[in-house]
Design a protein around this motif. Sequence first.
Motif, PDB file in Angstrom:
ATOM      1  N   UNK B 111       0.587  -1.087   0.358  1.00  0.00           N
ATOM      2  CA  UNK B 111       0.028  -0.420  -0.148  1.00  0.00           C
ATOM      3  C   UNK B 111       0.946   1.542  -0.308  1.00  0.00           C
ATOM      4  N   UNK B 112       0.617   2.230  -0.575  1.00  0.00           N
ATOM      5  CA  UNK B 112       0.882   3.724  -0.527  1.00  0.00           C
ATOM      6  C   UNK B 112       0.441   4.396   0.051  1.00  0.00           C
ATOM      7  N   UNK B 113       1.407   5.719   0.388  1.00  0.00           N
ATOM      8  CA  UNK B 113       0.295   6.471   1.226  1.00  0.00           C
ATOM      9  C   UNK B 113       0.777   7.905   1.056  1.00  0.00           C
ATOM     10  N   UNK B 114       0.215   8.590   1.569  1.00  0.00           N
ATOM     11  CA  UNK B 114       0.292   9.933   0.559  1.00  0.00           C
ATOM     12  C   UNK B 114       1.642  10.457   1.221  1.00  0.00           C
ATOM     13  N   UNK B 115       2.044  10.546   2.253  1.00  0.00           N
ATOM     14  CA  UNK B 115       3.151  11.578   2.988  1.00  0.00           C
ATOM     15  C   UNK B 115       4.064  10.392   3.271  1.00  0.00           C
ATOM     16  N   UNK B 117       4.901   7.641   2.511  1.00  0.00           N
ATOM     17  CA  UNK B 117       4.883   6.222   3.324  1.00  0.00           C
ATOM     18  C   UNK B 117       3.933   5.706   3.078  1.00  0.00           C
ATOM     19  N   UNK B 118       5.002   4.185   3.473  1.00  0.00           N
ATOM     20  CA  UNK B 118       4.166   2.328   2.365  1.00  0.00           C
ATOM     21  C   UNK B 118       4.191   1.779   3.101  1.00  0.00           C
ATOM     22  N   UNK B 119       3.340   0.567   3.163  1.00  0.00           N
ATOM     23  CA  UNK B 119       3.356  -0.646   3.642  1.00  0.00           C
ATOM     24  C   UNK B 119       3.910  -1.534   2.884  1.00  0.00           C
ATOM     25  N   UNK B 145       9.430   2.792  10.248  1.00  0.00           N
ATOM     26  CA  UNK B 145       9.187   3.853  10.797  1.00  0.00           C
ATOM     27  C   UNK B 145       8.252   2.709  12.101  1.00  0.00           C
ATOM     28  N   UNK B 153       5.746  -0.144   8.397  1.00  0.00           N
ATOM     29  CA  UNK B 153       5.337   1.486   8.222  1.00  0.00           C
ATOM     30  C   UNK B 153       6.446   1.894   7.427  1.00  0.00           C
ATOM     31  N   UNK B 159      11.170  11.113   1.751  1.00  0.00           N
ATOM     32  CA  UNK B 159      10.238  12.146   2.938  1.00  0.00           C
ATOM     33  C   UNK B 159      11.425  12.919   3.294  1.00  0.00           C
ATOM     34  N   UNK B 160      10.835  14.363   3.416  1.00  0.00           N
ATOM     35  CA  UNK B 160      11.106  15.581   3.333  1.00  0.00           C
ATOM     36  C   UNK B 160      12.082  15.800   4.990  1.00  0.00           C
ATOM     37  N   UNK B 181      10.457  17.537  -1.013  1.00  0.00           N
ATOM     38  CA  UNK B 181       9.168  17.866  -0.466  1.00  0.00           C
ATOM     39  C   UNK B 181       8.490  17.443  -2.289  1.00  0.00           C
ATOM     40  N   UNK B 182       7.953  16.370  -2.758  1.00  0.00           N
ATOM     41  CA  UNK B 182       6.866  16.547  -3.929  1.00  0.00           C
ATOM     42  C   UNK B 182       8.079  16.629  -5.030  1.00  0.00           C
ATOM     43  N   UNK B 183       9.054  15.842  -4.587  1.00  0.00           N
ATOM     44  CA  UNK B 183       9.624  16.283  -6.037  1.00  0.00           C
ATOM     45  C   UNK B 183      10.478  14.650  -6.746  1.00  0.00           C
TER      46      UNK B 183
END
Lengths: 175, 258
Positions: B111-115, B117-119, B145, B153, B159-160, B181-183
């Motif tokens: 699974x992939x999260x927005x911030x 993070x992945x599972x 983490x 997770x 991650x910034x 961030x975001x790039x």
Amino acid sequence: MRLALLVAVLPLLQVTMADRLPWGGPDLMVLAVVGVALARGPLWGAAYGFAGGLAVDLAPPADHTIGLSALAFCLTGFVCGLRDLIPAASDRPSAPRILAMAATGTYLALILQTAGRMLLDHAPWDPVSMFQAMAWTVAGGSLVLTGLLVLGDRRTRSRRVEPRRIAALSRSVRV
Amino acid sequence: MNRRRFVRVPLALLVAAGALVAVDRYVTPLTPLRAAASIAYGTAENAIGSLTRRWGDSGRVQTLEQENARLRADLLTAQTQRDVSGRQSALSASSATWLAGRRSVSAHVVAIGRDQRVTIDAGTRDGLTPDLTVFDASGLVGRVTWAGPVTSTVALATDAASSVGVRMAGSDEVGLVTGIPGQGLLKLSLLRPDAPLKPGDQVVTMGSQNLRPYVPGVPVGTVVSVENTPGTATRTAVVRPYARLSALNLVAVVVVGT
């Protein structure tokens, strides 16, 4: 019953499918909460926002403070549902009006959620993914949502309603 | 319709959500709740993951992938062992003892999260704990983490909020990479302002104290552009990670004995 099932399944769809799309995907739970609030009023909106937000907070890989999305979505659901309490809005809302409310609602939910993460979890300001989520959810999602709501509205109007549902309908559809 | 209910129930729910936030953030982390969610949602995510994998590729590819990951982990271990025997000073003396008890667990990103993070579909049952290195066939992915019973997770290196101690492959200059961030890119700052640095240079992890969260010698990425600002205290550059962090599948976690 169907709504309860949706609240449990949506976070799963979000992390296994929607967020895997190469250009990001819409926030499905935000759309569901705004949709339920617009169709059923502030009580349902707030309750659905709370339950849905909690599910989003808990489904891995969520790594932020528990209750953050629940708070943001609960508030959004309540505010979006208020359209029935405002006298001027109690007439049958037109499609553009529903669209405006859906867009405002989804925008509010995303802004609240991001602000909460930045304040509480010290999340960095990430304009790129924020813009992607906004574009998908606010621009794309609320269009689809409006279509669904207008269609659903027409169907319930044309169908003979059973007495049990009149109370619920009178809230969303003032005849 | 009772109008008062329209205000009272939502208000109660808002207060409840606020209380959850306050308890989780300031009183005590709601770990049991997270563990329960990891079992419920994590099991479902693992099931969806293995279904889509079975659908997408045959079992043969999967076994080959697993074998590949294991071999790569072995190679990495061998490399680090050589590194350690070569220069003891690079690592503290106590670090040499962990090498014996070290193994790697292969896992899939489900699974992939927005911030950022992945599972992954491995958890405390497989021996995972927080602050372990995660990498894939191409390079560093990030660190664990949080480890739940069946899922964990992983915070990506982009991650910034993450920062990884690194050294340059050729010059052994020491620095730090953080996420932009975001790039999907990393920002490298070398401690020595006049260190030699050019596009194409390779960055590898330096290794943390007691190997948590990062083991030494994992390739991180290559320098794509160097920022030339004279008078600054550090040398900065943009680094592209080797691992395709937006399309992760099979990863390996280095399990370090406590």
